[in-house]
Write a protein that holds these residues in place. Structure first.
Motif, mmCIF file in Angstrom:
data_model
loop_
_atom_site.group_PDB
_atom_site.id
_atom_site.type_symbol
_atom_site.label_atom_id
_atom_site.label_comp_id
_atom_site.label_asym_id
_atom_site.label_seq_id
_atom_site.Cartn_x
_atom_site.Cartn_y
_atom_site.Cartn_z
ATOM 1 N N MET A 149 2.744 6.875 -3.910
ATOM 2 C CA MET A 149 3.934 7.204 -4.413
ATOM 3 C C MET A 149 3.795 8.218 -5.487
ATOM 4 S SD MET A 149 6.493 4.455 -6.522
ATOM 5 C CE MET A 149 5.003 3.493 -7.407
ATOM 6 N N GLY A 150 4.758 9.196 -5.023
ATOM 7 C CA GLY A 150 4.898 10.381 -6.015
ATOM 8 C C GLY A 150 5.843 10.148 -6.883
ATOM 9 N N LEU A 151 5.769 10.632 -8.233
ATOM 10 C CA LEU A 151 6.577 10.270 -9.474
ATOM 11 C C LEU A 151 6.440 11.716 -10.089
ATOM 12 C CD1 LEU A 151 4.750 7.322 -9.723
ATOM 13 C CD2 LEU A 151 6.948 6.887 -10.002
ATOM 14 N N GLU A 152 7.594 11.707 -10.812
ATOM 15 C CA GLU A 152 7.341 12.835 -12.027
ATOM 16 C C GLU A 152 6.517 12.335 -12.954
ATOM 17 O OE1 GLU A 152 11.364 13.431 -13.262
ATOM 18 O OE2 GLU A 152 11.973 14.292 -11.318
ATOM 19 N N GLU A 153 5.878 13.155 -13.812
ATOM 20 C CA GLU A 153 4.853 12.756 -14.594
ATOM 21 C C GLU A 153 5.012 11.298 -15.232
ATOM 22 O OE1 GLU A 153 5.675 15.853 -13.654
ATOM 23 O OE2 GLU A 153 4.136 16.916 -13.897
ATOM 24 N N VAL A 154 3.954 10.654 -14.888
ATOM 25 C CA VAL A 154 3.968 9.176 -15.585
ATOM 26 C C VAL A 154 3.151 9.325 -16.848
ATOM 27 C CG1 VAL A 154 2.894 6.848 -15.581
ATOM 28 C CG2 VAL A 154 3.650 8.027 -13.486
ATOM 29 N N PRO A 155 3.663 8.686 -18.060
ATOM 30 C CA PRO A 155 2.853 8.561 -19.452
ATOM 31 C C PRO A 155 1.473 8.530 -19.139
ATOM 32 C CG PRO A 155 5.065 7.536 -19.555
ATOM 33 C CD PRO A 155 4.864 7.858 -18.189
ATOM 34 N N ALA A 156 0.514 9.033 -19.766
ATOM 35 C CA ALA A 156 -0.840 8.979 -19.635
ATOM 36 C C ALA A 156 -1.497 7.665 -19.558
ATOM 37 C CB ALA A 156 -1.459 9.861 -20.634
ATOM 38 N N GLN A 157 -1.001 6.904 -20.756
ATOM 39 C CA GLN A 157 -1.642 5.489 -20.772
ATOM 40 C C GLN A 157 -1.261 4.388 -19.929
ATOM 41 O OE1 GLN A 157 0.468 7.058 -22.702
ATOM 42 N NE2 GLN A 157 1.749 5.789 -24.130
ATOM 43 N N MET A 158 -0.122 4.600 -19.030
ATOM 44 C CA MET A 158 0.293 3.717 -18.083
ATOM 45 C C MET A 158 -0.007 4.014 -16.781
ATOM 46 S SD MET A 158 4.223 3.645 -19.743
ATOM 47 C CE MET A 158 4.529 3.599 -21.509
ATOM 48 N N ILE A 159 -0.958 4.820 -16.679
ATOM 49 C CA ILE A 159 -1.026 5.341 -15.246
ATOM 50 C C ILE A 159 -2.355 4.145 -14.664
ATOM 51 C CG2 ILE A 159 -2.509 7.012 -13.687
ATOM 52 C CD1 ILE A 159 -1.241 9.136 -15.510
ATOM 53 N N GLN A 160 -3.544 4.168 -15.533
ATOM 54 C CA GLN A 160 -4.502 3.218 -15.205
ATOM 55 C C GLN A 160 -4.061 1.786 -14.880
ATOM 56 O OE1 GLN A 160 -7.339 3.880 -13.890
ATOM 57 N NE2 GLN A 160 -6.621 5.929 -14.121
ATOM 58 N N PRO A 161 -3.255 1.352 -15.941
ATOM 59 C CA PRO A 161 -2.919 -0.228 -15.707
ATOM 60 C C PRO A 161 -1.987 -0.562 -14.517
ATOM 61 C CG PRO A 161 -2.351 0.487 -18.180
ATOM 62 C CD PRO A 161 -2.727 1.779 -17.344
ATOM 63 N N ALA A 162 -1.231 0.563 -14.153
ATOM 64 C CA ALA A 162 -0.164 0.591 -13.088
ATOM 65 C C ALA A 162 -0.946 0.689 -11.600
ATOM 66 C CB ALA A 162 0.617 1.711 -13.023
ATOM 67 N N ALA A 163 -2.358 1.514 -11.774
ATOM 68 C CA ALA A 163 -3.098 1.675 -10.515
ATOM 69 C C ALA A 163 -3.611 0.292 -10.206
ATOM 70 C CB ALA A 163 -4.070 2.637 -10.579
ATOM 71 N N GLU A 164 -4.206 -0.118 -11.432
ATOM 72 C CA GLU A 164 -4.905 -1.451 -11.113
ATOM 73 C C GLU A 164 -3.941 -2.644 -10.618
ATOM 74 O OE1 GLU A 164 -7.829 -2.137 -11.392
ATOM 75 O OE2 GLU A 164 -7.973 -4.510 -11.366
ATOM 76 N N GLN A 165 -2.617 -2.844 -11.151
ATOM 77 C CA GLN A 165 -1.569 -3.787 -10.702
ATOM 78 C C GLN A 165 -1.777 -3.652 -9.334
ATOM 79 O OE1 GLN A 165 2.280 -3.962 -12.571
ATOM 80 N NE2 GLN A 165 1.391 -3.247 -14.299
ATOM 81 N N LEU A 166 -1.510 -2.533 -8.787
ATOM 82 C CA LEU A 166 -1.509 -2.152 -7.268
ATOM 83 C C LEU A 166 -2.490 -2.571 -6.492
ATOM 84 C CD1 LEU A 166 0.436 1.334 -6.973
ATOM 85 C CD2 LEU A 166 1.350 -0.855 -6.237
ATOM 86 N N ARG A 167 -3.938 -2.280 -6.951
ATOM 87 C CA ARG A 167 -5.117 -2.555 -6.332
ATOM 88 C C ARG A 167 -5.094 -4.115 -6.426
ATOM 89 N NH1 ARG A 167 -10.739 -3.230 -6.796
ATOM 90 N NH2 ARG A 167 -10.487 -4.046 -8.678
ATOM 91 N N GLN A 168 -4.815 -4.731 -7.473
ATOM 92 C CA GLN A 168 -4.727 -6.299 -7.226
ATOM 93 C C GLN A 168 -3.793 -7.046 -6.172
ATOM 94 O OE1 GLN A 168 -6.766 -8.230 -8.653
ATOM 95 N NE2 GLN A 168 -7.707 -6.672 -9.824
ATOM 96 N N CYS A 169 -2.510 -6.496 -6.067
ATOM 97 C CA CYS A 169 -1.664 -6.705 -5.171
ATOM 98 C C CYS A 169 -2.233 -6.529 -3.819
ATOM 99 C CB CYS A 169 -0.360 -5.801 -5.196
ATOM 100 S SG CYS A 169 0.686 -6.257 -6.381
ATOM 101 N N ALA A 170 -2.955 -5.461 -3.458
ATOM 102 C CA ALA A 170 -3.645 -5.354 -2.206
ATOM 103 C C ALA A 170 -4.695 -6.307 -1.839
ATOM 104 C CB ALA A 170 -4.251 -3.928 -2.185
ATOM 105 N N LEU A 171 -5.660 -6.678 -2.968
ATOM 106 C CA LEU A 171 -6.550 -7.469 -2.850
ATOM 107 C C LEU A 171 -6.083 -8.888 -2.575
ATOM 108 C CD1 LEU A 171 -9.208 -6.357 -5.716
ATOM 109 C CD2 LEU A 171 -9.462 -6.303 -3.228
ATOM 110 N N GLN A 172 -5.043 -9.171 -3.284
ATOM 111 C CA GLN A 172 -4.502 -10.583 -3.119
ATOM 112 C C GLN A 172 -3.806 -10.485 -1.503
ATOM 113 O OE1 GLN A 172 -4.773 -12.854 -5.367
ATOM 114 N NE2 GLN A 172 -3.944 -14.279 -3.655
ATOM 115 N N PHE A 173 -3.310 -9.503 -1.038
ATOM 116 C CA PHE A 173 -2.659 -9.316 0.229
ATOM 117 C C PHE A 173 -3.850 -9.573 1.269
ATOM 118 C CE2 PHE A 173 -2.361 -6.392 3.682
ATOM 119 C CZ PHE A 173 -1.236 -6.747 4.433
ATOM 120 N N CYS A 174 -4.984 -9.047 1.163
ATOM 121 C CA CYS A 174 -5.925 -9.039 2.105
ATOM 122 C C CYS A 174 -6.482 -10.551 2.195
ATOM 123 C CB CYS A 174 -7.083 -8.227 1.834
ATOM 124 S SG CYS A 174 -6.647 -6.456 1.820
ATOM 125 N N LYS A 175 -6.406 -11.133 0.876
ATOM 126 C CA LYS A 175 -7.065 -12.471 1.086
ATOM 127 C C LYS A 175 -6.179 -13.465 1.675
ATOM 128 C CE LYS A 175 -8.792 -15.781 -2.586
ATOM 129 N NZ LYS A 175 -8.354 -16.198 -3.975
#
Lengths: 686, 311
Positions: A1-27
């Motif tokens: 997903m390409g976005l206009e500049e996301v605030p720095a401290q919100m990037i890692q938590p968002a990336a982690e949320q997406l990763r968890q969604c994917a892991l759950q999906f695979c499971k």
């Protein structure tokens, strides 16, 4: 997903949320051991799923049907209900099994389910991952209704080499991502999902945040090697910088040496907080700040000198500003600023900042007295109190509010105030939060307490009492600070005395129309709440905490020690018996209260048990020095109390005899409540 | 490109650029404002469904920043170049970066970053999300997507670009002191503004009669209320601006306590919320005349109609 500049401290938590969604999906879809890699930069959030099978495995699905009593007639014929179940799921009833669940038989059938293709599972599920993304603060843009952290500008959704559909408002998925905003002018087409990281590297984007961080650190270490200095790479700043750039290039800048006369805290704040620069220190003397900084550019090495000069210019402007304020401030003595505080309102109706300073000083002197300070210590504490707020009127603190106390201490040092005073001005703000350091010198402590108590008294006197999450003046933190100081520094001060002193100093100075008794109660109650929280936070059990807090004793340190001691003896059977004995007297007395001034008349005792108890009760010490001595006294009470209740009837028909006996119980009750409320204790097994 | 660097040239270049991109060039407001945002061309026009693209310079008064004309970076009154684009275009960031290019700023030779900065103006019940744009570490523009104005959700959302003209000009001219800037060919910024900077600072910090200011605040508040009662949104808004500026003067003179401060802000805000509501309704009654799509305008007129009270 390409976005206009996301605030720095919100990037890692968002990336982690997406990763968890994917892991759950695979499971959930039994896709096996899939490796989920997450990528993120200020302008993109991405996932690459590796080792996905083409197809979900075939599975057997078990379907539970109606209970057997409903599915079959007593004759063993299938009922309508059973036929309906079979029809719904397209199965043959003859293949049905019967299984017992919880002693009841049910119809069961199993069905083979063909695994779906992974591509179609992705197509159906991945859009939900985006919808589930949550951010602390979302926005809308253009004429769209979607709410997200920042506008979405492109989407890439590839299953191997095939584009899958996905959309957010007007943006449709494609195989085209974008590179660095300036270093890559054209979109980057991906032939296959596995090309993602490498293609972006080509397009001047380090998509893996760990690699990006490492690249920044490597560049900084290289600069250290070349320049022979040490760069302070504080973790939070490093993470923030990592999330402000896609293609990092670290560079060194310089500022005029004359700025080094500014307090280091002011320099570091200007660099690290305002500009996101890393401060630079001497390689051998770890505290020696140098007139250099390291900044990380989002770009390559082109025109690096321009970028360096631009950054130096900005810092120079900031530091000249600071220098200007610093010089202006130094033209005046603290007395000038204290007088200036006379024009600045602290709280409407409660005087000026200068009045506030006077109150803090008076209160400090009282507390110092209670702490048995030597005349010299008292004089120093008083001086700290006098000077603790003058820097609020300086230009430096107006510009850098986070430097309150720091600047005051610095200015005082330049005026050759004693070191203990300079340090006190700075440290009376400690502790700033739960777990923060406490003031180093004892002379600072009464000031730290006085400052907080005065603020609480002022706010409460104006009815500004925190409720729910609304606490605009951080009064909870102030009360918490009082408790941290009292307990952390083991001060033998009582909250009642402190509150009384604060209210008195305020009333004397401002003469407001106040219900002082009510104010006193509210303040004491507020401190008690924070004390309760603090004790529970230290792992003490609820009942023990309540027992010490509901007694009449209000010395937090004593209460803490008592609570710790109670917890250590609570499981001893002898302790339980002692408490039970005393509680018999307490409960009887509470049920049959006498006037508080009732005095026992020993001449009226007829029974030996009365005399025996009276001897012990009359010897009860008013002042308990330690929890151990309290327990010893309890132990002394147990035998005579038990004997008293076994051998005589307290509720005698003759009122004088009865009152005299109840009088003994009341005496015991009053004595024990003076120290703690034993009724709160819960013993193991109760 | 390197020749035309005076502050005046910057303004003209930006005027030309934004004219080419469909903005109408508006003018500074004639009532004191603290920022370009406070000009009704932004505050009011960002409300409601009408398209609105405007650009203008706003001399912005910040009494608290007055430094007697002695500080090289701090001004009682500075100049903002304000652009409002409603709805915010999909390529708004690219447009903005192009505008920097026309000012001679090639992003490949600089470090340009969008650093989170959320904007809130409690006195007018407004907030938005966006960034401060950094040019080699210097904040040169405030970039905001308006989410709420006057307590009303913005739909469509406007993008607001606020360029700091002095800062950009100082960067372009390589000047360290704002008063050394070339304002127009042969005329320095200091020659024009040093005197008013000194006098306004002296007035604010030493001369202003704070009791008089408090009375004026009260009077402006009353008058704004009267205009609102008469459903006259623009006159009402002018008095709200007067309130806001008077409050800023009082605040700068240190005459307002922490608790009183919140109450003053609350009073201005109450008026601003009413003005916003009234503006939206008055535009609706006019049929949202600035909307090109008349069918859409008609739908909005219905959609935003005040709900009839249940009997």
């Amino acid at each position: 997903m390409g976005l206009e500049e996301v605030p720095a401290q919100m990037i890692q938590p968002a990336a982690e949320q997406l990763r968890q969604c994917a892991l759950q999906f695979c499971k959930n879809h039994q896709l096996g051991e899939v490796q989920v890699r997450s990528f993120s930069t200020p302008r993109r959030l991405a996932l690459v799923l590796e080792n996905l099978p083409d197809q979900q495995p075939n599975r057997t699905k078990e379907l539970k049907g109606p209970p057997l009593v409903i599915a079959q007639t007593p004759e063993g014929e299938w009922t309508k209900a059973a036929e309906g179940f079979a029809r719904k799921h397209g199965i043959d009833l003859d293949a049905a099994e019967i299984r017992k669940i919880g002693g009841k038989a049910y119809l069961f059938v199993s069905r083979n389910v063909a695994g779906q293709s992974t591509g179609s599972l992705l197509k159906d599920n991945a859009p939900n991952w985006l919808q589930q993304l949550s951010f602390p603060k979302n926005m809308r843009w253009g004429s769209y209704r979607t709410r997200l952290i920042r506008p979405v500008r492109w989407l890439v959704f590839l299953w191997n080499g095939t584009v899958l559909p996905l959309s957010v408002e007007n943006v449709q998925s494609s195989r085209e991502t974008r590179g660095h905003r300036f270093l890559c002018e054209t979109p980057v087409a991906l032939n296959h999902a596995k090309e993602y990281e490498a293609a972006l590297e080509q397009a001047h984007v380090v998509a893996d945040p760990d690699k990006r961080k490492q690249r920044i650190l490597d560049q900084i270490r290289e600069l250290e090697g070349v320049q022979g200095f040490r760069v302070e790479t504080e973790v939070e700043l490093l993470d923030e910088v990592t999330n402000l750039v896609e293609w990092p290039t670290a560079l060194v800048g310089e500022f005029d040496e004359r700025f080094l006369e500014l307090p280091p805290e002011a320099l570091v704040t200007s660099m690290a907080v305002h500009q996101r620069y890393f401060p630079v220190y001497d390689a051998r003397q770890s505290n020696l700040l140098l007139n250099r900084f390291v900044t990380v550019r989002n770009g390559d090495e082109r025109s690096l000198t321009t970028v360096q000069q631009g950054n130096e210019r900005v810092l120079r402007a900031r530091l000249s500003d600071a220098q200007f304020f610093f010089n202006e401030d130094r033209k005046h003595a603290p007395e000038y600023f204290l007088a200036k505080g006379g024009q600045a309102v602290f709280f409407q109706g409660r005087g000026s900042q200068q009045d506030r300073g006077f109150r803090i000083q008076q209160l400090t002197e009282r507390i110092a007295e209670q702490l048995d300070f030597s005349p010299e210590q008292r004089q120093q504490a008083s001086r700290i109190a006098e000077l603790c707020k003058f820097d609020l009127q300086t230009q430096m603190v107006y510009e850098f509010p986070e430097l309150q106390g720091v600047m005051g201490g610095h200015y005082a040092r330049l005026l050759e105030e004693p070191e203990v005073v300079c340090r006190g001005i700075r440290e009376h703000y400690l502790p700033g939060y739960a777990g923060d350091a406490l003031p180093q010198n004892l002379q600072t402590v009464p000031v730290a307490l006085a400052d907080r108590l005065d603020q609480l008294a002022v706010a409460f006197s104006l009815g500004m009492i925190p409720s729910g999450s609304a606490d605009p003046f951080a009064l909870r933190r102030a009360a918490q600070g009082v408790m941290q100081l009292l307990l952390g520094l083991q001060l033998e001060l009582c909250s009642q005395d402190l509150v009384a002193a604060a209210v008195e100093v305020l009333t004397k100075q401002q003469n407001p129309d106040l219900e002082t008794v009510k104010l006193h109660q509210q303040l004491a109650g507020f401190l008690l709440q924070r004390q309760r929280w603090q004790l529970r936070e230290q792992g003490l059990a609820h009942d023990v905490v309540e027992a010490v807090l509901k007694g009449e004793q209000t010395q937090p340190l004593w209460q803490l020690r008592m609570a710790q001691y109670l917890e250590s003896v609570q499981s001893q059977p002898s302790f339980k018996l002692q408490v039970e004995a005393v509680l018999r007297a307490v409960n009887l007395s509470q049920k049959n209260p006498l006037p508080p001034e009732f005095a026992v008349n020993p001449e009226r005792f007829a029974h030996k048990a009365e005399h025996a108890l009276h001897v012990v009760v009359a010897a009860l010490p008013d002042h308990i020095t330690s929890p151990e001595s309290f327990m010893e006294t309890l132990a002394q009470l147990e035998v005579p109390i038990t004997r008293f209740f076994t051998e005589i009837l307290v509720m005698d028909e003759n009122p004088e005899t009865r009152h005299n006996r109840l009088g003994l119980c009341q005496w015991i009750s009053a004595w024990s409540l003076q120290h703690l409320d034993l009724r709160e204790l819960v013993f193991p097994g109760e | 490109m390197t020749k035309a660097n005076s502050l005046q040239d910057l303004t003209l270049t930006l005027h030309r650029f934004w004219t080419e991109h469909g903005c109408l060039i508006a003018n500074p407001y004639d009532v004191e404002t603290g920022a370009g945002t406070m000009n009704p061309m932004t505050t009011l026009r960002t409300l409601g469904p009408e398209e609105w693209n405007a650009a203008y310079v706003e001399p912005s008064r910040r009494p608290v920043d007055g430094r007697y004309g002695e500080n090289p970076n701090r001004l009682y009154q500075h100049h903002q170049y304000q652009v409002i684009l409603k709805p915010s275009p999909d390529d708004v960031q690219a447009l903005y970066l192009n505008s920097l290019q026309t000012l001679g700023i090639n992003p490949l030779d600089h470090d340009i970053r969008f650093v989170e900065d959320n904007w809130e103006a409690p006195t007018i019940g407004a907030w938005g999300l966006g960034w401060e744009v950094w040019l080699d570490g210097m904040e040169v523009t405030q970039f905001t997507y308006f989410q709420q104005v006057g307590g009303i959700e913005c739909h469509p959302v406007s993008a607001e670009l606020t360029y700091g003209l002095e800062r950009l000009a100082m960067y372009r001219q390589g000047v360290e002191n704002v008063f050394d800037l070339e304002f127009a060919p042969g005329v320095s910024y200091g020659a024009v503004f040093q005197q008013p900077e000194f006098e306004h600072s002296k007035y604010t910090f030493e001369v202003a009669d704070t009791e008089q200011l408090v009375r004026w605040f009260n009077d402006y508040e009353t008058e704004a209320g009267r205009a609102l009662d008469a459903e006259l949104v623009f006159p009402a808004y002018d008095y709200i601006l007067k309130c806001s500026h008077t409050f800023n003067q009082l605040d700068a003179s240190g005459a307002i306590s922490v608790s009183a401060r919140a109450s003053y802000i609350g009073r201005v805000r109450t008026l601003a919320l009413q003005a916003a509501k009234l503006f939206l309704e008055s535009r609706r009654r006019l049929g949202f005349p600035l909307m090109k799509d008349r069918a859409a305008a008609a739908r909005w007129v219905d959609a935003l109609a005040p709900k009839a009270k249940m009997p």
